[in-house]
Design a protein around this motif. Sequence first.
Motif, PDB file in Angstrom:
ATOM      1  N   MET A 139      -2.970   0.250   5.996  1.00 47.14           N
ATOM      2  CA  MET A 139      -1.834   0.414   6.900  1.00 47.14           C
ATOM      3  C   MET A 139      -1.323  -0.964   7.324  1.00 47.14           C
ATOM      4  SD  MET A 139      -1.645   3.790   7.507  1.00 47.14           S
ATOM      5  CE  MET A 139      -1.001   4.053   9.158  1.00 47.14           C
ATOM      6  N   PRO A 140      -0.052  -1.060   7.753  1.00 47.87           N
ATOM      7  CA  PRO A 140       0.422  -2.318   8.332  1.00 47.87           C
ATOM      8  C   PRO A 140      -0.464  -2.758   9.499  1.00 47.87           C
ATOM      9  CG  PRO A 140       2.262  -0.849   7.909  1.00 47.87           C
ATOM     10  CD  PRO A 140       1.010  -0.042   7.652  1.00 47.87           C
ATOM     11  N   LYS A 141      -0.662  -4.041   9.612  1.00 50.84           N
ATOM     12  CA  LYS A 141      -1.488  -4.698  10.629  1.00 50.84           C
ATOM     13  C   LYS A 141      -2.982  -4.632  10.316  1.00 50.84           C
ATOM     14  CE  LYS A 141       2.066  -5.900  13.029  1.00 50.84           C
ATOM     15  NZ  LYS A 141       2.523  -7.312  12.922  1.00 50.84           N
ATOM     16  N   ASP A 142      -3.349  -4.044   9.181  1.00 49.26           N
ATOM     17  CA  ASP A 142      -4.752  -4.080   8.768  1.00 49.26           C
ATOM     18  C   ASP A 142      -5.125  -5.494   8.332  1.00 49.26           C
ATOM     19  OD1 ASP A 142      -5.292  -1.464   9.283  1.00 49.26           O
ATOM     20  OD2 ASP A 142      -5.221  -0.788   7.203  1.00 49.26           O
ATOM     21  N   GLN A 143      -6.381  -5.844   8.560  1.00 46.35           N
ATOM     22  CA  GLN A 143      -6.925  -7.102   8.064  1.00 46.35           C
ATOM     23  C   GLN A 143      -7.774  -6.792   6.838  1.00 46.35           C
ATOM     24  OE1 GLN A 143      -6.717 -10.317   9.001  1.00 46.35           O
ATOM     25  NE2 GLN A 143      -5.749 -10.275  11.017  1.00 46.35           N
ATOM     26  N   LEU A 144      -7.450  -7.438   5.716  1.00 49.70           N
ATOM     27  CA  LEU A 144      -8.171  -7.200   4.469  1.00 49.70           C
ATOM     28  C   LEU A 144      -8.956  -8.442   4.060  1.00 49.70           C
ATOM     29  CD1 LEU A 144      -5.372  -5.459   2.354  1.00 49.70           C
ATOM     30  CD2 LEU A 144      -7.044  -4.386   3.880  1.00 49.70           C
ATOM     31  N   THR A 145     -10.155  -8.223   3.578  1.00 47.92           N
ATOM     32  CA  THR A 145     -10.933  -9.282   2.941  1.00 47.92           C
ATOM     33  C   THR A 145     -10.974  -8.973   1.451  1.00 47.92           C
ATOM     34  OG1 THR A 145     -12.293  -9.589   4.910  1.00 47.92           O
ATOM     35  CG2 THR A 145     -13.147 -10.467   2.844  1.00 47.92           C
ATOM     36  N   ILE A 146     -10.465  -9.908   0.641  1.00 51.73           N
ATOM     37  CA  ILE A 146     -10.335  -9.687  -0.797  1.00 51.73           C
ATOM     38  C   ILE A 146     -11.109 -10.763  -1.543  1.00 51.73           C
ATOM     39  CG2 ILE A 146      -8.725  -9.447  -2.727  1.00 51.73           C
ATOM     40  CD1 ILE A 146      -6.568  -8.677  -0.683  1.00 51.73           C
ATOM     41  N   THR A 147     -11.986 -10.325  -2.439  1.00 57.09           N
ATOM     42  CA  THR A 147     -12.812 -11.239  -3.219  1.00 57.09           C
ATOM     43  C   THR A 147     -12.578 -11.008  -4.702  1.00 57.09           C
ATOM     44  OG1 THR A 147     -14.531 -11.098  -1.513  1.00 57.09           O
ATOM     45  CG2 THR A 147     -15.153 -12.078  -3.622  1.00 57.09           C
ATOM     46  N   GLN A 168     -10.780 -16.219   3.481  1.00 56.18           N
ATOM     47  CA  GLN A 168      -9.552 -15.987   4.252  1.00 56.18           C
ATOM     48  C   GLN A 168      -9.219 -14.500   4.256  1.00 56.18           C
ATOM     49  OE1 GLN A 168      -7.089 -18.372   5.685  1.00 56.18           O
ATOM     50  NE2 GLN A 168      -6.538 -16.403   6.567  1.00 56.18           N
ATOM     51  N   SER A 169      -8.921 -13.951   5.427  1.00 54.18           N
ATOM     52  CA  SER A 169      -8.492 -12.551   5.488  1.00 54.18           C
ATOM     53  C   SER A 169      -6.978 -12.485   5.372  1.00 54.18           C
ATOM     54  CB  SER A 169      -8.957 -11.898   6.794  1.00 54.18           C
ATOM     55  OG  SER A 169      -8.395 -12.553   7.913  1.00 54.18           O
ATOM     56  N   TYR A 170      -6.480 -11.325   4.990  1.00 50.43           N
ATOM     57  CA  TYR A 170      -5.055 -11.134   4.765  1.00 50.43           C
ATOM     58  C   TYR A 170      -4.532 -10.069   5.721  1.00 50.43           C
ATOM     59  CZ  TYR A 170      -6.142 -13.615   0.453  1.00 50.43           C
ATOM     60  OH  TYR A 170      -6.575 -14.550  -0.450  1.00 50.43           O
ATOM     61  N   LEU A 171      -3.509 -10.415   6.487  1.00 51.23           N
ATOM     62  CA  LEU A 171      -2.889  -9.478   7.418  1.00 51.23           C
ATOM     63  C   LEU A 171      -1.751  -8.757   6.718  1.00 51.23           C
ATOM     64  CD1 LEU A 171      -2.566  -8.350  10.324  1.00 51.23           C
ATOM     65  CD2 LEU A 171      -0.972 -10.236  10.745  1.00 51.23           C
ATOM     66  N   THR A 208     -12.083 -13.813 -22.322  1.00 51.38           N
ATOM     67  CA  THR A 208     -13.515 -13.522 -22.244  1.00 51.38           C
ATOM     68  C   THR A 208     -13.970 -13.180 -20.830  1.00 51.38           C
ATOM     69  OG1 THR A 208     -13.937 -15.890 -21.992  1.00 51.38           O
ATOM     70  CG2 THR A 208     -14.067 -14.968 -24.231  1.00 51.38           C
ATOM     71  N   GLU A 209     -13.110 -13.464 -19.858  1.00 44.73           N
ATOM     72  CA  GLU A 209     -13.475 -13.180 -18.471  1.00 44.73           C
ATOM     73  C   GLU A 209     -13.281 -11.700 -18.158  1.00 44.73           C
ATOM     74  OE1 GLU A 209     -14.934 -14.723 -16.207  1.00 44.73           O
ATOM     75  OE2 GLU A 209     -14.899 -16.820 -16.844  1.00 44.73           O
ATOM     76  N   ASN A 210     -14.154 -11.191 -17.328  1.00 45.87           N
ATOM     77  CA  ASN A 210     -14.053  -9.805 -16.856  1.00 45.87           C
ATOM     78  C   ASN A 210     -14.087  -9.815 -15.326  1.00 45.87           C
ATOM     79  OD1 ASN A 210     -13.894  -7.013 -16.850  1.00 45.87           O
ATOM     80  ND2 ASN A 210     -16.118  -6.746 -17.045  1.00 45.87           N
ATOM     81  N   PRO A 211     -12.965 -10.138 -14.683  1.00 46.56           N
ATOM     82  CA  PRO A 211     -12.952 -10.302 -13.216  1.00 46.56           C
ATOM     83  C   PRO A 211     -13.210  -8.990 -12.492  1.00 46.56           C
ATOM     84  CG  PRO A 211     -10.717 -10.341 -14.084  1.00 46.56           C
ATOM     85  CD  PRO A 211     -11.635 -10.344 -15.276  1.00 46.56           C
ATOM     86  N   ILE A 212     -13.815  -9.114 -11.316  1.00 44.73           N
ATOM     87  CA  ILE A 212     -14.072  -7.976 -10.431  1.00 44.73           C
ATOM     88  C   ILE A 212     -13.384  -8.261  -9.100  1.00 44.73           C
ATOM     89  CG2 ILE A 212     -15.817  -6.627  -9.206  1.00 44.73           C
ATOM     90  CD1 ILE A 212     -17.777  -7.337 -11.424  1.00 44.73           C
ATOM     91  N   VAL A 213     -12.586  -7.323  -8.643  1.00 43.60           N
ATOM     92  CA  VAL A 213     -11.881  -7.467  -7.363  1.00 43.60           C
ATOM     93  C   VAL A 213     -12.497  -6.506  -6.353  1.00 43.60           C
ATOM     94  CG1 VAL A 213      -9.670  -7.285  -6.164  1.00 43.60           C
ATOM     95  CG2 VAL A 213      -9.751  -8.132  -8.528  1.00 43.60           C
ATOM     96  N   THR A 214     -12.832  -7.026  -5.178  1.00 43.50           N
ATOM     97  CA  THR A 214     -13.412  -6.221  -4.101  1.00 43.50           C
ATOM     98  C   THR A 214     -12.540  -6.340  -2.866  1.00 43.50           C
ATOM     99  OG1 THR A 214     -15.644  -6.657  -4.943  1.00 43.50           O
ATOM    100  CG2 THR A 214     -15.465  -5.764  -2.715  1.00 43.50           C
ATOM    101  N   VAL A 215     -12.134  -5.197  -2.319  1.00 47.17           N
ATOM    102  CA  VAL A 215     -11.292  -5.160  -1.115  1.00 47.17           C
ATOM    103  C   VAL A 215     -12.050  -4.471   0.005  1.00 47.17           C
ATOM    104  CG1 VAL A 215      -9.139  -4.313  -0.109  1.00 47.17           C
ATOM    105  CG2 VAL A 215      -9.171  -5.125  -2.480  1.00 47.17           C
ATOM    106  N   ARG A 216     -12.053  -5.071   1.175  1.00 50.40           N
ATOM    107  CA  ARG A 216     -12.682  -4.486   2.355  1.00 50.40           C
ATOM    108  C   ARG A 216     -11.710  -4.548   3.530  1.00 50.40           C
ATOM    109  NH1 ARG A 216     -15.425  -2.731  -0.874  1.00 50.40           N
ATOM    110  NH2 ARG A 216     -17.671  -2.878  -1.194  1.00 50.40           N
ATOM    111  N   MET A 217     -11.735  -3.508   4.358  1.00 50.01           N
ATOM    112  CA  MET A 217     -10.945  -3.508   5.590  1.00 50.01           C
ATOM    113  C   MET A 217     -11.805  -4.054   6.718  1.00 50.01           C
ATOM    114  SD  MET A 217      -9.041   0.201   5.389  1.00 50.01           S
ATOM    115  CE  MET A 217      -8.189   0.733   3.899  1.00 50.01           C
ATOM    116  N   SER A 218     -11.410  -5.175   7.287  1.00 49.78           N
ATOM    117  CA  SER A 218     -12.216  -5.797   8.335  1.00 49.78           C
ATOM    118  C   SER A 218     -11.743  -5.444   9.740  1.00 49.78           C
ATOM    119  CB  SER A 218     -12.197  -7.324   8.162  1.00 49.78           C
ATOM    120  OG  SER A 218     -10.868  -7.812   8.137  1.00 49.78           O
ATOM    121  N   SER A 219     -10.741  -4.556   9.842  1.00 47.39           N
ATOM    122  CA  SER A 219     -10.203  -4.226  11.167  1.00 47.39           C
ATOM    123  C   SER A 219     -10.158  -2.729  11.407  1.00 47.39           C
ATOM    124  CB  SER A 219      -8.793  -4.800  11.322  1.00 47.39           C
ATOM    125  OG  SER A 219      -7.916  -4.242  10.349  1.00 47.39           O
TER     126      SER A 219
END
Length: 264
Positions: A48-56, A90-93, A133-144
Motif C-alpha cells: 500500500m502507499p506509505k509502506d516501508q519496503l526492504t528489498i534485497t 536502505q528501505s523504500y517508501l 550465468t547469474e541467477n539473482p534472488i529478490v526478497t521483499v519484506r514489509m517493515s512497517s
Amino acid sequence: MKLKNLYVIALMAALLSSCGSVKNVAYLQNSDEVDLALSRVLYDARIMPKDQLTITVSTSNDAAAAPFNLTVPTPYTVTSRSTYSQPMLQSYLVDNDGYINFPVIGALHVAGLTKSECEKLILGKVRPYMAETENPIVTVRMSSYSISVLGEVNRPGSYQVGREKISILEALAQAGDLTIYGVRDKVKLIREDANGQKDIQVLNLNDANLINSPYYYLQQNDIVYVEPNTVKARNSSIGASTTLWFTATSILISLTSLLYNVLK
C-alpha cells in the motif's frame, strides 16, 4: 411455602441472567454451522502507499548485486567517539501514487502487488543488467506492517506484525482480549484502501461466519475499535458504585412487585 416460592423465582432469574451473558460473550458460537471450505484461502498482504519496503537482491557474485542494494551507515558511540556499525539496507517508501525509486531501474509501481508479485517484477528488471550465468534472488519484506486496537480491550495500542499476516482474533489477543464491557457483536474495523478511501465495517465476534469474512485478516494500518456496552457508558457518567446501587434497587423493586402479585 412463600419462602420456597421466593427461592424458585430468584433461581430462575439467576439462570436467565447467566444464559443471556454467555450468549453475549462467547465467540464463534455457531461454529458447527459454518462451511469451513470457504476459508481455505491463504492470505497474502498487498503493498500500500506509505509502506516501508526492504528489498534485497542476492547473487553468487556480490559485486553484481551491489548496485541494487543501497545501504545506510548505522552510527553508534564508543568511548564518546562516533563510529559506524555494520551498514543496513536502505528501505523504500511507497509514495502516494504507489511508486518506489529503485536504484539503476528507476520508478517502479508496486502498490497493489503482493510480495511475490513485487519480487517477480524486480527480478525481471534487474536480470538484463547481469551475466547470463547469474541467477539473482529478490526478497521483499514489509517493515512497517502494523495495526491498532482501541476501545474496550485490556491493552489498547499499535502492534507490529512481523509475519505480515494477522486475523482480527489474533489482534485482539495481542491487545489482551476484550474487557467485560466490550460489545462483541459490533466491533468496528476502519480500513483505508490504496486510493485513500476510508471504509468502516461492523464485525460480529459471536458469529462463527466471521472466519469466512474478507475482513477476518487485517491489512496494514487497519484500526479495530471495540465500543463499550451500556453498563460501561453509565459507569463513566455516574460512577460504578452508583450504577450498582440503582441496578440492585431496580431488581429489588421488580422482585418485590412480582412476589406481591404471585403470593397475595
